[in-house]
Design a protein around this motif. Structure first.
Motif, PDB file in Angstrom:
ATOM      1  N   UNK A 101       0.989   1.916  -2.282  1.00  0.00           N
ATOM      2  CA  UNK A 101       0.316   0.617  -1.632  1.00  0.00           C
ATOM      3  C   UNK A 101       0.584   0.617  -0.087  1.00  0.00           C
ATOM      4  N   UNK A 102       1.812   1.151   0.715  1.00  0.00           N
ATOM      5  CA  UNK A 102       2.255  -0.114   2.066  1.00  0.00           C
ATOM      6  C   UNK A 102       1.977   0.828   2.699  1.00  0.00           C
ATOM      7  N   UNK A 103       1.901   2.739   2.508  1.00  0.00           N
ATOM      8  CA  UNK A 103       1.061   3.290   3.021  1.00  0.00           C
ATOM      9  C   UNK A 103      -0.611   3.827   3.527  1.00  0.00           C
ATOM     10  N   UNK A 104      -0.848   2.816   2.349  1.00  0.00           N
ATOM     11  CA  UNK A 104      -2.435   2.870   2.847  1.00  0.00           C
ATOM     12  C   UNK A 104      -3.124   1.852   3.152  1.00  0.00           C
ATOM     13  N   UNK A 117      -7.946  -4.991  -3.190  1.00  0.00           N
ATOM     14  CA  UNK A 117      -7.512  -4.867  -4.606  1.00  0.00           C
ATOM     15  C   UNK A 117      -7.039  -3.780  -4.048  1.00  0.00           C
ATOM     16  N   UNK A 118      -5.427  -3.900  -4.029  1.00  0.00           N
ATOM     17  CA  UNK A 118      -4.774  -2.570  -3.442  1.00  0.00           C
ATOM     18  C   UNK A 118      -3.989  -1.855  -4.789  1.00  0.00           C
ATOM     19  N   UNK A 119      -3.891  -2.155  -5.676  1.00  0.00           N
ATOM     20  CA  UNK A 119      -2.964  -1.423  -6.331  1.00  0.00           C
ATOM     21  C   UNK A 119      -2.647  -1.904  -7.624  1.00  0.00           C
ATOM     22  N   UNK A 120      -3.172  -1.208  -8.990  1.00  0.00           N
ATOM     23  CA  UNK A 120      -2.543  -1.407 -10.110  1.00  0.00           C
ATOM     24  C   UNK A 120      -2.509  -0.129 -10.715  1.00  0.00           C
ATOM     25  N   UNK A 121      -1.237  -1.319 -11.961  1.00  0.00           N
ATOM     26  CA  UNK A 121       0.119   0.171 -12.980  1.00  0.00           C
ATOM     27  C   UNK A 121       0.571  -1.213 -13.927  1.00  0.00           C
ATOM     28  N   UNK A 122       1.057   0.365 -14.787  1.00  0.00           N
ATOM     29  CA  UNK A 122       1.688  -0.632 -16.189  1.00  0.00           C
ATOM     30  C   UNK A 122       3.015  -0.855 -15.973  1.00  0.00           C
ATOM     31  N   UNK A 123       3.534  -1.227 -16.889  1.00  0.00           N
ATOM     32  CA  UNK A 123       5.141  -1.421 -17.016  1.00  0.00           C
ATOM     33  C   UNK A 123       5.558  -2.179 -17.775  1.00  0.00           C
ATOM     34  N   UNK A 140      -3.153  -7.894  -5.422  1.00  0.00           N
ATOM     35  CA  UNK A 140      -3.962  -8.222  -3.649  1.00  0.00           C
ATOM     36  C   UNK A 140      -3.586  -8.368  -2.811  1.00  0.00           C
ATOM     37  N   UNK A 141      -4.723  -7.574  -1.368  1.00  0.00           N
ATOM     38  CA  UNK A 141      -3.525  -8.181  -0.482  1.00  0.00           C
ATOM     39  C   UNK A 141      -4.490  -9.859  -0.313  1.00  0.00           C
ATOM     40  N   UNK A 208     -13.573   7.742 -10.601  1.00  0.00           N
ATOM     41  CA  UNK A 208     -11.714   7.596  -9.946  1.00  0.00           C
ATOM     42  C   UNK A 208     -11.212   6.547  -9.353  1.00  0.00           C
ATOM     43  N   UNK A 209     -12.840   5.726  -8.754  1.00  0.00           N
ATOM     44  CA  UNK A 209     -12.054   4.693  -8.785  1.00  0.00           C
ATOM     45  C   UNK A 209     -12.090   3.393  -9.322  1.00  0.00           C
ATOM     46  N   UNK A 210     -12.445   3.063 -10.750  1.00  0.00           N
ATOM     47  CA  UNK A 210     -12.841   2.126 -11.412  1.00  0.00           C
ATOM     48  C   UNK A 210     -10.949   2.296 -12.454  1.00  0.00           C
ATOM     49  N   UNK A 211     -10.984   4.133 -12.459  1.00  0.00           N
ATOM     50  CA  UNK A 211      -9.259   4.188 -13.047  1.00  0.00           C
ATOM     51  C   UNK A 211      -8.451   3.947 -12.263  1.00  0.00           C
ATOM     52  N   UNK A 212      -8.653   3.937 -10.768  1.00  0.00           N
ATOM     53  CA  UNK A 212      -7.553   3.464  -9.982  1.00  0.00           C
ATOM     54  C   UNK A 212      -7.881   2.088  -8.751  1.00  0.00           C
ATOM     55  N   UNK A 213      -8.322   1.683  -9.253  1.00  0.00           N
ATOM     56  CA  UNK A 213      -9.172   0.429  -9.037  1.00  0.00           C
ATOM     57  C   UNK A 213      -9.546   0.048  -7.386  1.00  0.00           C
ATOM     58  N   UNK A 214      -9.585   1.211  -7.235  1.00  0.00           N
ATOM     59  CA  UNK A 214     -10.562   1.513  -5.489  1.00  0.00           C
ATOM     60  C   UNK A 214     -11.690   1.320  -5.633  1.00  0.00           C
TER      61      UNK A 214
END
Length: 250
Positions: A101-104, A117-123, A140-141, A208-214
């Motif tokens: 995310x930081x690289x992006x 919207x920059x990054x979305x993940x589960x943990x 989010x930025x 892919x955009x939907x899955x990665x939230x981009x």
């Protein structure tokens, strides 16, 4: 200047790498009561939010719902101690995802608008009773300071209702690509590898955009960059390249 020689990027990545190593990165002071306000972020009953600052990688705000959901006093929480609540099995994926995310953000600093919207993940996230609850973490930025490429992320952690007790992370959008990076050198970024893996299983740019939230446009940009780096002509050739070079994890 290439991103891997960019001083702000190197500083941020170093902080993220050190965050998960005991006694290397000093924890920022805990928040005071004035930083624990719901503000206008509209947290739902099943979520809390926080703001983190890069570089410096410190917590600058956390919402009241944090204490109600996890039963830890937010006054005692720094960003390092918050990340230490993540299940150990998820730490590698979370670390690599934040690096990506930081690289992006650094690569696209001028083009990104606040609110992106920059990054979305589960943990899994630890509850005070030592059980782990599964959460969806969406980032989010929130703020940019152009003079040194610093930024802040607004992060929402939403408790997932169907599987509140964490077991494992099997979501297709959370492919752990760190093992690929360690196993074999690749010209691709972690985000590009995520796109490549999803292309391999037949996902369209929209999917892919939907899955990665981009956005679909961002997916297509990643695809074009991979083709340019490999001097290939089309997606089937790109998928074949990934398979040949051991870059496919799915």
């Amino acid at each position: 200047m290439k991103v891997f020689t960019d001083k702000p990027y190197q500083e941020i990545i170093s902080e993220i790498d050190q965050l998960f190593v005991e006694n290397i990165l000093n924890s920022a002071p805990p928040l005071n009561r004035n930083d624990i306000l719901n503000k206008d972020f509209n947290c739902a009953d099943n979520q809390f939010c926080y703001i983190s600052q890069f570089p410096g990688f410190k917590l600058t705000f956390i919402s009241n719902n944090f204490q109600r959901i996890l039963e830890f006093d937010p006054v005692d929480i720094s960003l390092k101690s918050l990340f230490k609540l993540i299940h150990p099995n998820d730490l590698s994926n979370v670390s690599s995802s934040y690096r990506n995310a930081c690289e992006f953000i650094i690569n696209n600093y001028a083009a990104l608008d606040t609110g992106a919207n920059i990054l979305s993940l589960k943990f899994g996230l630890k509850h005070r009773n030592n059980e782990y609850l599964e959460v969806l973490n969406t980032n989010y930025l929130y703020e940019k300071r152009d003079w040194n490429k610093s930024f802040k992320l607004l992060s929402y952690c939403t408790l997932l209702p169907n599987r509140q007790k964490w077991t494992s992370n099997t979501d297709a959008s959370a492919i752990n690509l760190e093992t690929v990076k360690n196993r074999r050198q690749t010209p691709f970024t972690l985000r590009e590898l995520e796109v490549l893996n999803l292309l391999t299983i037949g996902k369209s740019s929209h999917e892919i955009g939907t899955i990665l939230h981009i956005s679909k446009h961002t997916v297509d940009t990643h695809r074009r960059k991979m083709l340019s780096k490999t001097k290939l002509c089309n997606t089937p050739e790109l998928v074949a390249y990934g398979l040949t070079h051991g870059l496919i994890t799915s």
